[in-house]
Scaffold this motif. Structure first.
Motif, PDB file in Angstrom:
ATOM      1  N   GLY A  76     -10.856  -1.757  -5.753  1.00 52.88           N
ATOM      2  CA  GLY A  76     -11.794  -0.732  -5.053  1.00 52.88           C
ATOM      3  C   GLY A  76     -11.273   0.727  -5.183  1.00 52.88           C
ATOM      4  N   ALA A  77     -12.017   1.570  -4.722  1.00 50.97           N
ATOM      5  CA  ALA A  77     -11.665   3.294  -4.544  1.00 50.97           C
ATOM      6  C   ALA A  77     -12.056   3.734  -3.594  1.00 50.97           C
ATOM      7  CB  ALA A  77     -11.905   3.559  -6.021  1.00 50.97           C
ATOM      8  N   GLY A  78     -11.924   4.689  -3.281  1.00 56.83           N
ATOM      9  CA  GLY A  78     -12.204   5.567  -2.019  1.00 56.83           C
ATOM     10  C   GLY A  78     -11.417   6.992  -1.853  1.00 56.83           C
ATOM     11  N   VAL A  79     -11.801   7.587  -0.976  1.00 53.83           N
ATOM     12  CA  VAL A  79     -11.310   8.697  -0.619  1.00 53.83           C
ATOM     13  C   VAL A  79     -10.353   8.852   0.638  1.00 53.83           C
ATOM     14  CG1 VAL A  79     -13.144  10.154  -1.927  1.00 53.83           C
ATOM     15  CG2 VAL A  79     -13.413   9.707   0.526  1.00 53.83           C
ATOM     16  N   LEU A  80      -9.484   9.723   0.804  1.00 56.45           N
ATOM     17  CA  LEU A  80      -8.855   9.783   2.024  1.00 56.45           C
ATOM     18  C   LEU A  80      -8.861  11.306   2.648  1.00 56.45           C
ATOM     19  CD1 LEU A  80      -5.469   8.782   0.313  1.00 56.45           C
ATOM     20  CD2 LEU A  80      -6.710   7.354   2.055  1.00 56.45           C
ATOM     21  N   PHE A  81      -8.848  11.217   4.111  1.00 54.79           N
ATOM     22  CA  PHE A  81      -8.992  12.516   4.926  1.00 54.79           C
ATOM     23  C   PHE A  81      -7.803  12.017   5.907  1.00 54.79           C
ATOM     24  CE2 PHE A  81     -13.318  11.540   3.490  1.00 54.79           C
ATOM     25  CZ  PHE A  81     -13.407  12.755   2.803  1.00 54.79           C
ATOM     26  N   GLY A  82      -6.779  13.280   5.946  1.00 57.10           N
ATOM     27  CA  GLY A  82      -5.847  13.024   6.856  1.00 57.10           C
ATOM     28  C   GLY A  82      -5.522  14.436   7.470  1.00 57.10           C
ATOM     29  N   MET A  83      -4.686  14.284   8.839  1.00 57.64           N
ATOM     30  CA  MET A  83      -4.041  15.395   9.298  1.00 57.64           C
ATOM     31  C   MET A  83      -2.991  15.183  10.175  1.00 57.64           C
ATOM     32  SD  MET A  83      -6.536  16.018  12.740  1.00 57.64           S
ATOM     33  CE  MET A  83      -6.129  15.498  14.298  1.00 57.64           C
ATOM     34  N   SER A  89      -1.092  20.206   9.129  1.00 57.80           N
ATOM     35  CA  SER A  89      -1.294  19.767   7.941  1.00 57.80           C
ATOM     36  C   SER A  89      -2.530  19.078   7.820  1.00 57.80           C
ATOM     37  CB  SER A  89      -0.023  19.396   7.103  1.00 57.80           C
ATOM     38  OG  SER A  89       0.002  17.919   7.563  1.00 57.80           O
ATOM     39  N   ASN A  90      -3.344  19.382   6.580  1.00 56.04           N
ATOM     40  CA  ASN A  90      -4.600  18.649   6.289  1.00 56.04           C
ATOM     41  C   ASN A  90      -4.270  18.070   4.872  1.00 56.04           C
ATOM     42  OD1 ASN A  90      -6.227  19.209   9.020  1.00 56.04           O
ATOM     43  ND2 ASN A  90      -6.267  21.303   8.090  1.00 56.04           N
ATOM     44  N   SER A  91      -4.859  16.748   4.654  1.00 54.01           N
ATOM     45  CA  SER A  91      -4.648  16.246   3.407  1.00 54.01           C
ATOM     46  C   SER A  91      -6.166  15.630   2.908  1.00 54.01           C
ATOM     47  CB  SER A  91      -3.660  15.126   3.236  1.00 54.01           C
ATOM     48  OG  SER A  91      -4.018  14.226   4.447  1.00 54.01           O
ATOM     49  N   PHE A  92      -6.050  15.560   1.443  1.00 56.55           N
ATOM     50  CA  PHE A  92      -7.416  15.094   0.721  1.00 56.55           C
ATOM     51  C   PHE A  92      -6.875  14.092  -0.193  1.00 56.55           C
ATOM     52  CE2 PHE A  92     -10.541  15.002  -2.486  1.00 56.55           C
ATOM     53  CZ  PHE A  92     -11.604  14.314  -1.898  1.00 56.55           C
ATOM     54  N   GLY A  93      -7.678  13.042  -0.460  1.00 56.71           N
ATOM     55  CA  GLY A  93      -7.165  12.517  -1.810  1.00 56.71           C
ATOM     56  C   GLY A  93      -8.008  11.265  -2.141  1.00 56.71           C
ATOM     57  N   ILE A  94      -7.627  10.748  -3.370  1.00 54.23           N
ATOM     58  CA  ILE A  94      -8.502   9.875  -3.887  1.00 54.23           C
ATOM     59  C   ILE A  94      -7.579   8.584  -3.871  1.00 54.23           C
ATOM     60  CG2 ILE A  94     -10.211  11.033  -4.965  1.00 54.23           C
ATOM     61  CD1 ILE A  94      -8.620  10.833  -7.563  1.00 54.23           C
ATOM     62  N   GLN A  95      -8.210   7.274  -3.868  1.00 52.98           N
ATOM     63  CA  GLN A  95      -7.182   6.004  -3.850  1.00 52.98           C
ATOM     64  C   GLN A  95      -7.958   5.042  -4.705  1.00 52.98           C
ATOM     65  OE1 GLN A  95      -7.491   3.791  -0.191  1.00 52.98           O
ATOM     66  NE2 GLN A  95      -5.214   3.561  -0.143  1.00 52.98           N
ATOM     67  N   SER A  96      -7.205   4.199  -5.186  1.00 48.29           N
ATOM     68  CA  SER A  96      -7.593   3.105  -5.937  1.00 48.29           C
ATOM     69  C   SER A  96      -6.534   1.871  -4.890  1.00 48.29           C
ATOM     70  CB  SER A  96      -7.275   2.960  -7.321  1.00 48.29           C
ATOM     71  OG  SER A  96      -5.916   3.197  -7.770  1.00 48.29           O
ATOM     72  N   TYR A  97      -7.132   0.552  -5.167  1.00 50.03           N
ATOM     73  CA  TYR A  97      -6.355  -0.453  -4.320  1.00 50.03           C
ATOM     74  C   TYR A  97      -6.782  -1.842  -5.070  1.00 50.03           C
ATOM     75  CZ  TYR A  97     -10.767  -1.615  -1.892  1.00 50.03           C
ATOM     76  OH  TYR A  97     -11.945  -1.919  -1.417  1.00 50.03           O
ATOM     77  N   SER A  98      -5.980  -2.667  -4.683  1.00 47.44           N
ATOM     78  CA  SER A  98      -6.226  -4.145  -5.258  1.00 47.44           C
ATOM     79  C   SER A  98      -5.702  -4.913  -3.914  1.00 47.44           C
ATOM     80  CB  SER A  98      -5.521  -4.701  -6.468  1.00 47.44           C
ATOM     81  OG  SER A  98      -5.826  -5.733  -6.678  1.00 47.44           O
ATOM     82  N   LYS A  99      -6.461  -5.860  -3.552  1.00 48.55           N
ATOM     83  CA  LYS A  99      -6.264  -6.777  -2.479  1.00 48.55           C
ATOM     84  C   LYS A  99      -6.310  -8.166  -3.024  1.00 48.55           C
ATOM     85  CE  LYS A  99      -7.759  -4.050   1.434  1.00 48.55           C
ATOM     86  NZ  LYS A  99      -8.831  -4.157   2.487  1.00 48.55           N
ATOM     87  N   TYR A 100      -5.624  -9.031  -2.630  1.00 51.83           N
ATOM     88  CA  TYR A 100      -5.617 -10.530  -2.823  1.00 51.83           C
ATOM     89  C   TYR A 100      -5.700 -11.462  -1.677  1.00 51.83           C
ATOM     90  CZ  TYR A 100      -5.510 -15.167  -5.011  1.00 51.83           C
ATOM     91  OH  TYR A 100      -5.781 -16.320  -5.370  1.00 51.83           O
ATOM     92  N   TYR A 101      -6.792 -12.132  -1.366  1.00 52.63           N
ATOM     93  CA  TYR A 101      -7.001 -12.554  -0.152  1.00 52.63           C
ATOM     94  C   TYR A 101      -6.526 -14.267  -0.321  1.00 52.63           C
ATOM     95  CZ  TYR A 101      -9.863  -9.143   1.480  1.00 52.63           C
ATOM     96  OH  TYR A 101     -10.451  -7.774   1.870  1.00 52.63           O
ATOM     97  N   ILE A 102      -5.839 -14.835   0.681  1.00 51.53           N
ATOM     98  CA  ILE A 102      -5.191 -16.247   0.558  1.00 51.53           C
ATOM     99  C   ILE A 102      -5.713 -17.053   1.678  1.00 51.53           C
ATOM    100  CG2 ILE A 102      -2.889 -17.398   0.914  1.00 51.53           C
ATOM    101  CD1 ILE A 102      -1.668 -14.614   0.825  1.00 51.53           C
ATOM    102  N   GLY A 103      -6.284 -18.205   0.994  1.00 51.08           N
ATOM    103  CA  GLY A 103      -7.099 -19.361   1.662  1.00 51.08           C
ATOM    104  C   GLY A 103      -8.296 -19.065   1.572  1.00 51.08           C
ATOM    105  N   LYS A 104      -9.221 -19.688   2.563  1.00 50.50           N
ATOM    106  CA  LYS A 104     -10.812 -19.654   2.592  1.00 50.50           C
ATOM    107  C   LYS A 104     -11.327 -19.860   4.161  1.00 50.50           C
ATOM    108  CE  LYS A 104     -11.416 -21.818  -2.026  1.00 50.50           C
ATOM    109  NZ  LYS A 104     -12.206 -21.081  -2.581  1.00 50.50           N
TER     110      LYS A 104
END
Length: 194
Positions: free
Chosen positions: A70-77, A91-106
């Motif tokens: 997935g992907a998204g945006v970041l807002f921070g202070m 300080s204020n921050s703005f960013g773009i992010q990509s990520y990958s998650k792997y879930y274990i189990g059911k």
């Protein structure tokens, strides 16, 4: 009768957890948390007090069962002060992010591992004890990873918490810094892509 309700609840939670992480499923999720928030550090000439918070909305897609990208945006202070040196730092921050998650189990509660990469733009203004004010802006790449746990409450709603370590891959200087982040979030399952 209690056994019937308990069995029905467990079956529903089991189905919810499978539906949330099936291949082709799309979800929107948002997390908030603290990047080493509330830290207190002793420096030779004073005490740093700071607080940080971050908001991170994302969209994720399951490319395989249990594997989300997935992907998204970041807002921070961040707000801070250091006795004897500066009275206020904002300080204020703005960013773009990509990520990958792997879930274990059911099961309805399950752990996962995550990797992420971010591009962050930062704007900071500091007011020193002598009355001077200084500001600057910067941009950097961050990368990191960690682990979390998700609880799929219903077939459409999941709650999660994760602990990650991100490292600043700043290129202009010869050192980089890392942060330990504790985040909490909610994800909403939008169903399968058709």
């Amino acid at each position: 009768m209690k056994t019937f309700y308990l069995t029905s609840l467990l079956l529903t939670l089991g189905i919810a957890s499978i539906a949330q992480t099936e291949k082709g499923t799309i979800n929107i999720n948002g997390q908030f948390g603290s990047n080493s928030g509330g830290q207190h550090s002793n420096i030779s000439n004073g005490l740093i007090k700071s607080f940080s918070i971050e908001l991170n909305p994302n969209v994720g897609f399951f490319v395989k069962d249990n594997w989300e990208v997935g992907a998204g945006v970041l807002f921070g202070m961040t707000r801070g002060r250091m006795s004897g040196y500066y009275t206020k730092s904002i300080s204020n921050s703005f960013g773009i992010q990509s990520y990958s998650k792997y879930y274990i189990g059911k099961k309805s509660v399950r752990p996962y591992v995550t990797l992420e990469a971010e591009r962050i733009w930062l704007s900071e203004k500091t007011k020193f004890v002598n009355g001077n004010t200084q500001g600057y802006t910067s941009a950097s790449w961050n990368a990191g990873g960690g682990a979390g746990v998700a609880w799929f409450v219903t077939p459409k709603i999941g709650l999660f918490s994760q602990l990650t370590y991100n490292r600043d891959l700043e290129r202009q200087i010869k050192y980089s810094t890392g942060t330990l982040n504790l985040n909490f979030g909610v994800q909403v399952n939008l169903g399968k892509k058709k």
